[in-house]
Scaffold this active site. Structure first.
Site, PDB file in Angstrom:
ATOM      1  N   CYS A 175      47.798 -19.650  -1.842  1.00 33.28           N
ATOM      2  CA  CYS A 175      46.648 -19.598  -1.108  1.00 33.28           C
ATOM      3  C   CYS A 175      46.974 -21.533   0.202  1.00 33.28           C
ATOM      4  CB  CYS A 175      45.480 -20.248  -2.016  1.00 33.28           C
ATOM      5  SG  CYS A 175      44.134 -21.247  -1.078  1.00 33.28           S
ATOM      6  N   SER A 184      31.245  20.902  22.879  1.00 34.93           N
ATOM      7  CA  SER A 184      31.357  19.366  23.143  1.00 34.93           C
ATOM      8  C   SER A 184      31.077  19.231  24.971  1.00 34.93           C
ATOM      9  CB  SER A 184      32.879  18.629  23.115  1.00 34.93           C
ATOM     10  OG  SER A 184      34.107  19.781  23.447  1.00 34.93           O
ATOM     11  N   LEU A 185      31.494  18.193  25.329  1.00 36.85           N
ATOM     12  CA  LEU A 185      30.785  18.351  26.681  1.00 36.85           C
ATOM     13  C   LEU A 185      32.234  18.188  27.726  1.00 36.85           C
ATOM     14  CD1 LEU A 185      27.667  15.873  25.690  1.00 36.85           C
ATOM     15  CD2 LEU A 185      27.550  17.934  27.564  1.00 36.85           C
ATOM     16  N   GLU A 242       0.883  -1.301   0.031  1.00 38.57           N
ATOM     17  CA  GLU A 242      -0.358  -0.497   0.084  1.00 38.57           C
ATOM     18  C   GLU A 242       1.012   1.652   0.054  1.00 38.57           C
ATOM     19  OE1 GLU A 242      -3.721   0.598   2.684  1.00 38.57           O
ATOM     20  OE2 GLU A 242      -2.597  -1.116   2.695  1.00 38.57           O
ATOM     21  N   TYR A 243       1.835   1.469   1.081  1.00 37.47           N
ATOM     22  CA  TYR A 243       3.222   2.001   0.691  1.00 37.47           C
ATOM     23  C   TYR A 243       3.420   2.717  -0.722  1.00 37.47           C
ATOM     24  CZ  TYR A 243       7.311   5.358   2.317  1.00 37.47           C
ATOM     25  OH  TYR A 243       7.657   6.174   2.892  1.00 37.47           O
ATOM     26  N   LYS A 249      31.513   9.040  31.476  1.00 35.02           N
ATOM     27  CA  LYS A 249      31.563   7.901  30.253  1.00 35.02           C
ATOM     28  C   LYS A 249      31.985   6.599  31.143  1.00 35.02           C
ATOM     29  CE  LYS A 249      33.327  10.329  26.559  1.00 35.02           C
ATOM     30  NZ  LYS A 249      34.670  10.461  25.905  1.00 35.02           N
ATOM     31  N   LYS A 275      24.754   8.817  26.330  1.00 35.40           N
ATOM     32  CA  LYS A 275      25.388   9.746  24.963  1.00 35.40           C
ATOM     33  C   LYS A 275      25.835   8.496  23.528  1.00 35.40           C
ATOM     34  CE  LYS A 275      29.721  12.200  24.479  1.00 35.40           C
ATOM     35  NZ  LYS A 275      29.540  11.622  22.920  1.00 35.40           N
TER      36      LYS A 275
HETATM   37  S1  IVH Z   1      24.305  17.763  24.440  1.00 42.03           S
HETATM   38  C1  IVH Z   1      26.272  22.004  25.190  1.00 42.03           C
HETATM   39  N1  IVH Z   1      23.559  15.087  24.273  1.00 42.03           N
HETATM   40  O1  IVH Z   1      28.322  14.481  22.716  1.00 42.03           O
HETATM   41  C2  IVH Z   1      26.021  19.698  25.160  1.00 42.03           C
HETATM   42  N2  IVH Z   1      25.168  15.814  23.578  1.00 42.03           N
HETATM   43  O2  IVH Z   1      30.663  16.263  23.515  1.00 42.03           O
HETATM   44  C3  IVH Z   1      25.925  19.773  23.774  1.00 42.03           C
HETATM   45  N3  IVH Z   1      25.885  13.516  22.104  1.00 42.03           N
HETATM   46  O3  IVH Z   1      29.535  15.353  19.799  1.00 42.03           O
HETATM   47  C4  IVH Z   1      25.657  18.353  23.621  1.00 42.03           C
HETATM   48  N4  IVH Z   1      24.756  12.089  23.127  1.00 42.03           N
HETATM   49  O4  IVH Z   1      26.747  14.815  19.628  1.00 42.03           O
HETATM   50  C5  IVH Z   1      24.399  16.052  23.775  1.00 42.03           C
HETATM   51  N5  IVH Z   1      22.038  12.946  24.157  1.00 42.03           N
HETATM   52  C6  IVH Z   1      23.579  13.525  24.261  1.00 42.03           C
HETATM   53  C7  IVH Z   1      24.293  13.406  23.476  1.00 42.03           C
HETATM   54  C8  IVH Z   1      25.648  13.825  22.889  1.00 42.03           C
HETATM   55  C9  IVH Z   1      25.404  12.050  22.297  1.00 42.03           C
HETATM   56  C10 IVH Z   1      27.759  13.867  21.749  1.00 42.03           C
HETATM   57  C11 IVH Z   1      27.166  15.018  20.725  1.00 42.03           C
HETATM   58  C12 IVH Z   1      28.882  15.193  20.789  1.00 42.03           C
HETATM   59  C13 IVH Z   1      29.199  15.360  21.902  1.00 42.03           C
HETATM   60  C14 IVH Z   1      29.466  16.318  23.216  1.00 42.03           C
END
Ligand code: IVH
Length: 663
Positions: free
Chosen positions: A406, A79-80, A32-33, A312, A113
């Site tokens: 081989c 980044s975090l 159908e799709y 992590k 993450k």
């Molecule tokens: S929030 C200011 N939430 O981690 C904070 N990032 O170091 C912005 N990442 O490359 C990031 N899962 O793509 C956030 N649940 C999550 C995430 C996430 C993976 C990645 C992000 C970035 C890295 C940040």
């Protein structure tokens, strides 16, 4: 009129894309799709005045680009900071309290993450207008065409009054099971495989040819926002809820609001245990202060937010020693070096070997026999060697060279033009024969369950099998004469060979092991040619008229069938009684039109049970609703059982299901 129907079709198809790709709960058949999609394409071809920017037709990819253009992020993608233990999570919480001069508990939102590639999606007045990679954080690459091929990403926000500007941030990734299937298919086609799902996702998003991107199983999870205009939020949780409402996939079930740092630590510990069972790779959890006003107050330090951290998990790495490098011969004759390792536990799993891919890879990492190496499970699925611990290298070691002959038959090997992998081309090579037979009997091919790898080795070594069709000529006496073979197992083997005669055309084509013909291509060929004779006579032009088939694949098929020995073997197999009964497109069968959901542990693997249901016309769905026709229950069922009972959904045991199919 055209415009009305076009708008309607775009809406209906987008709705079904959402049900299928975001909720994993389709409501219409593929057939159908396809019909709706065809109508959409025909309409768009006949009327150039229609608006295509939010049309699902834009999801199929288009001609390759020379390069990506660059785009600036309105708000940098930073980044975090990282934490690596419960203790460091406590420190993160303390830093926040001291910065805010508060002592009462802080509320956090914790979520996975995701281990993929960060992407920003820009929606203007509700339409997806642009998608950027993170790049250096300030400037990214414009990958809009590729991103539009991801069916779980809405081309238009699911709302009647969209904000003026809505920038969504999230991660593109590939599920573990899709990654394994995709790598298997690539291996099948003699192509290089990806090291892990993250590399595969990143490489696919940055593909210049968006039709390649469209063919790969990318997924997306939204986790945050960039610049917004015309909408506002008070909490991170509300942001997530709104992302879900606007039609984005969110990891809602893997998110927890924690009312203090101890609750965060509990979640971190629980989540790590969950990690091996998740559909996708994660490398930790992200902890975010839930209140957005507090996030604002906390602000940034250096290039990271003060209000969030990535906690992590310990890297799943360990050291081991390479005891030997073995060269395996695949069924296409490809020689692959494999490191045999001193058995070592990595992330709870015993690892004893790792593929070294090819000579190039070995040279690049200078891997030698006797080396102490760091190993890791790449993206939780495949063991790989990260590098050599050089100061532990034995003084006598020498660089590793791949053999020029081989290892099975001793014939010279040959590296085809533009390839790096050497191949054995000897048509009588026993290693190739064994691997081809293993493929022939495998579950997705002829599915001869009781003929396992060990038995194949023995049968070939004894000269009882020289080609596929010999399997169907095995006698009870021959099998019984083998070591460790009793009457009962002999009967089981013969029964399982016998029941494999009832097969399907796609399976049969796939079993032949024609180079570049994986399961997908086999299905296309079966649909197109319908009969064996027409497939045997297929001309190159005919094959190339199938959109998914390119010159390389066509050439391989034509050349396979141009060998009279192969054609004779196909006929011999049919003469041995192989016939096709399974319909290639289901929705017919005793379970036709009924939906099923499985919970708990069944006496057979989950995949097998799903196949059985689908082969008999049933549909597998992933959540319990009043519309569900049957819940199939195994040992230790989950909460789905209670829910189904409360909704009055009929419950089946495995035996009930089998009876249903039989009757
Ligand atoms: S929030 C200011 N939430 O981690 C904070 N990032 O170091 C912005 N990442 O490359 C990031 N899962 O793509 C956030 N649940 C999550 C995430 C996430 C993976 C990645 C992000 C970035 C890295 C940040």
């Amino acid at each position: 009129m055209n415009h009305r129907r076009h708008e309607e079709l775009k809406k209906i198809i987008s709705h079904h894309d959402y049900l299928y790709h975001v909720l994993d709960r389709p409501e219409i058949s593929d057939f159908e799709y396809d019909r709706l999609f065809k109508e959409l394409l025909e309409l768009e071809q006949s009327d150039p005045t229609l608006t295509l920017k939010d049309s699902p037709s834009q999801r199929v990819g288009s001609s390759p680009l020379e390069s990506f253009s660059k785009g600036k992020h309105r708000i940098p993608m930073i980044s975090l900071g990282n934490s690596y233990s419960a203790e460091e999570i406590g420190d993160f919480d303390k830093r926040i309290k001291s910065y805010l001069k508060r002592s009462d508990p802080i509320e956090y939102l914790c979520e996975p993450k995701f281990d993929g590639l960060a992407i920003e999606l820009i929606y203007e007045n509700g339409f997806l207008t642009s998608a950027l990679t993170r790049g250096d954080g300030t400037t990214g690459e414009v990958v809009t065409r590729n991103i539009k091929t991801i069916k779980s990403i809405p081309l238009r926000l699911k709302t009647d009054n969209p904000p003026k500007l809505f920038e969504v941030r999230g991660e593109v990734l590939i599920f573990k099971k899709d990654f394994l299937a995709m790598n298997a298919e690539y291996e099948e086609m003699g192509l290089n495989v990806f090291a892990n799902p993250r590399n595969a996702a990143a490489g696919t998003v940055r593909q210049l040819d968006s039709s390649v991107t469209a063919s790969r199983p990318l997924r997306f999870f939204a986790y945050g926002l960039g610049a917004i205009d015309g909408i506002s939020f008070e909490t991170q949780k509300a942001v997530q809820a709104s992302l879900g409402k606007f039609g984005f996939p969110i990891a809602e079930k893997l998110t927890r609001i924690c009312s203090n740092s101890q609750a965060v630590i509990d979640f971190y510990i629980e989540f790590e245990k969950l990690r091996p069972n998740l559909d996708f790779d994660v490398d930790g959890i992200v902890i975010k202060v839930n209140s957005l006003p507090l996030q604002e107050e906390l602000g940034f330090v250096a290039r990271s937010p003060r209000w969030a951290t990535a906690a992590k998990f310990k890297p799943q790495q360990a050291e081991s020693v390479i005891e030997e490098i073995q060269v395996q011969v695949g069924r296409t004759g490809a020689l692959t070096p494999v490191a045999l390792l001193r058995p070592t536990k990595v992330g709870g799993v015993q690892i004893s070997h790792a593929t070294l891919h090819n000579q190039e890879e070995i040279r690049r990492k200078d891997i030698r026999v006797g080396d102490t190496v760091v190993i890791q499970r790449a993206g939780d699925v495949i063991p790989e060697i990260v590098g050599v611990v050089l100061d532990q290298r034995p003084a006598t070691s020498t660089p590793y060279e791949m053999p020029k002959v081989c290892p099975s038959c001793g014939e010279n090997v040959f590296v085809p033009e533009n390839e790096i992998i050497p191949r054995c081309l000897n048509p009588f090579c026993q290693a190739i024969l064994k691997e081809s037979l293993k493929h022939f009997v495998s579950r997705r091919a002829m599915n001869i369950e009781k003929v396992g790898d060990r038995l194949i080795e023995t049968l070939v070594d004894r000269g009882l099998i020289r080609k596929f069709s010999d399997i169907y000529k095995l006698t009870a006496e021959e099998l019984f004469s083998l070591e460790r073979q009793g009457l009962k197992s002999t009967r089981n083997i013969l029964d399982s060979i016998n029941s494999s005669r009832k097969s399907s055309f796609p399976r049969f084509i796939f079993s032949l092991g024609i180079r570049f013909v994986g399961e997908q291509t086999a299905k296309l060929l079966a649909d197109h040619f319908v009969t064996v004779d027409r497939l045997i006579d297929a001309k190159s032009d005919d094959l190339l008229s199938i959109p998914e088939i390119g010159p390389k694949v066509a050439q391989s098929i034509v050349s396979w069938f141009s060998n009279p020995k192969n054609v004779a073997e196909v006929r011999e197999l049919l003469a041995a009684g192989i016939y096709f009964s399974e319909p290639s497109r289901s929705f017919s069968g005793t379970l036709s039109g009924k939906s099923f959901l499985i919970t708990g542990t069944l006496p057979v693997p989950r995949d097998q049970a799903k196949d059985l249901i689908e082969q008999n016309g049933g549909k597998i769905v992933s959540s319990v609703s009043a519309k569900l026709n049957f819940l199939v229950v195994g040992k230790e069922p989950g909460s789905k059982l209670q829910k189904a009972e409360s909704l009055g959904v009929p419950i089946l045991l495995w035996e009930d299901l089998q009876n249903m199919i039989k009757n």
